[in-house]
Design a protein around this motif. Sequence first.
Motif, short mmCIF file in Angstrom:
data_model
loop_
_atom_site.label_atom_id
_atom_site.label_comp_id
_atom_site.label_asym_id
_atom_site.label_seq_id
_atom_site.Cartn_x
_atom_site.Cartn_y
_atom_site.Cartn_z
N ALA A 126 40.16 32.42 40.28
CA ALA A 126 38.77 32.10 39.92
C ALA A 126 38.47 32.56 38.50
CB ALA A 126 37.81 32.75 40.91
N VAL A 127 38.91 33.77 38.15
CA VAL A 127 38.71 34.28 36.80
C VAL A 127 39.35 33.33 35.79
CG1 VAL A 127 39.26 36.17 35.21
CG2 VAL A 127 38.51 36.69 37.54
N ALA A 128 40.57 32.90 36.06
CA ALA A 128 41.27 31.98 35.15
C ALA A 128 40.52 30.66 35.03
CB ALA A 128 42.70 31.74 35.64
N LEU A 129 40.01 30.14 36.14
CA LEU A 129 39.25 28.89 36.11
C LEU A 129 38.02 29.03 35.22
CD1 LEU A 129 38.46 26.02 37.14
CD2 LEU A 129 37.33 27.18 39.07
N TYR A 130 37.27 30.09 35.40
CA TYR A 130 36.04 30.28 34.62
C TYR A 130 36.35 30.42 33.13
CZ TYR A 130 34.34 31.26 39.33
OH TYR A 130 34.05 31.19 40.66
N GLY A 134 35.35 27.63 29.79
CA GLY A 134 34.47 28.02 28.68
C GLY A 134 33.44 29.09 28.98
N TYR A 135 33.62 29.81 30.07
CA TYR A 135 32.72 30.90 30.40
C TYR A 135 33.10 32.13 29.61
CZ TYR A 135 30.58 28.36 34.22
OH TYR A 135 29.87 27.43 34.94
N ASP A 136 32.08 32.87 29.18
CA ASP A 136 32.28 34.13 28.46
C ASP A 136 31.93 35.28 29.38
OD1 ASP A 136 32.91 32.93 25.91
OD2 ASP A 136 30.78 32.46 25.73
N ARG A 137 32.67 36.37 29.25
CA ARG A 137 32.33 37.57 30.01
C ARG A 137 31.05 38.17 29.44
NH1 ARG A 137 36.83 40.57 33.21
NH2 ARG A 137 38.37 38.92 33.34
N TYR A 146 30.32 43.74 45.31
CA TYR A 146 31.68 43.21 45.29
C TYR A 146 32.07 42.65 43.92
CZ TYR A 146 31.15 43.53 50.33
OH TYR A 146 30.93 43.99 51.62
N ALA A 147 31.09 42.41 43.08
CA ALA A 147 31.36 41.78 41.78
C ALA A 147 31.93 42.80 40.80
CB ALA A 147 30.09 41.16 41.24
N GLN A 148 32.98 42.36 40.11
CA GLN A 148 33.62 43.19 39.09
C GLN A 148 33.68 42.51 37.73
OE1 GLN A 148 37.36 43.57 41.19
NE2 GLN A 148 36.79 45.59 41.96
N ALA A 149 33.45 41.21 37.72
CA ALA A 149 33.48 40.45 36.47
C ALA A 149 32.29 39.49 36.47
CB ALA A 149 34.79 39.67 36.35
N PHE A 150 31.65 39.38 35.31
CA PHE A 150 30.43 38.59 35.17
C PHE A 150 30.62 37.62 34.03
CE2 PHE A 150 29.65 42.59 37.12
CZ PHE A 150 28.77 42.31 38.15
N PHE A 151 30.18 36.38 34.24
CA PHE A 151 30.41 35.32 33.27
C PHE A 151 29.13 34.53 33.03
CE2 PHE A 151 34.51 36.10 35.22
CZ PHE A 151 35.39 36.04 34.15
N ALA A 152 29.05 33.92 31.84
CA ALA A 152 27.94 33.04 31.51
C ALA A 152 28.47 31.89 30.66
CB ALA A 152 26.86 33.79 30.75
N LYS A 153 27.76 30.78 30.75
CA LYS A 153 28.09 29.62 29.92
C LYS A 153 26.79 28.98 29.48
CE LYS A 153 30.84 25.37 29.88
NZ LYS A 153 31.77 24.55 30.68
N ASP A 154 26.68 28.73 28.20
CA ASP A 154 25.50 28.07 27.64
C ASP A 154 25.66 26.57 27.84
OD1 ASP A 154 23.34 27.20 26.18
OD2 ASP A 154 24.03 28.02 24.27
#
Length: 171
Positions: A126-130, A134-137, A146-154
């Motif tokens: 999932a991390v690789a897909l995001y 084009g998602y940024d941490r 449970y969340a350890q990584a957070f992503f956003a996409k404009d």
Amino acid sequence: MDDPRPACLVRAEHDDPRVVGAVRRYVAELDARFPGGFAVVEADLVDPGGHYLLALDDERVLGVGGVRALPGTDGAPSAEVKRMWVDPAARGTGLGRLLLAALEELAVDLGHRRVLLDTNLVLGEAVALYERAGYDRVERYNDNPYAQAFFAKDLTGQAGTWPKRPLWKSW
């Protein structure tokens, strides 16, 4: 399964039995994969305010994902991708990428200009897909234990760039 690509992507209500069933399969997989398990109360299984897409092959559910409104931390109308899951038999076919793009398209159609999501690092695929999409941490934006990584996409500027027929109607 000979051809795990979906015959269609369709919108579905949060209480559609296919959505609920697919999310239960997602939760069961997380419970098996997370070192300490994964627990969710029935009331939090699906978001009543969420908008869901199903990836179907005839009547077989191959994937699910939802978007819900999220108050923007920077004033941008934001959505959050929730409960995105692809059946293990359909992984590696591009379905995850297609479902994520359709969820982004749905978010734009709903008036959002940014999308956020969180994940656990055990879910390396999932991390690789995001990251490929084009998602940024970003910094933590919620209290999901449970969340350890957070992503956003404009998504600004993407309105009107999608196909004339939404991805979930064009299959």
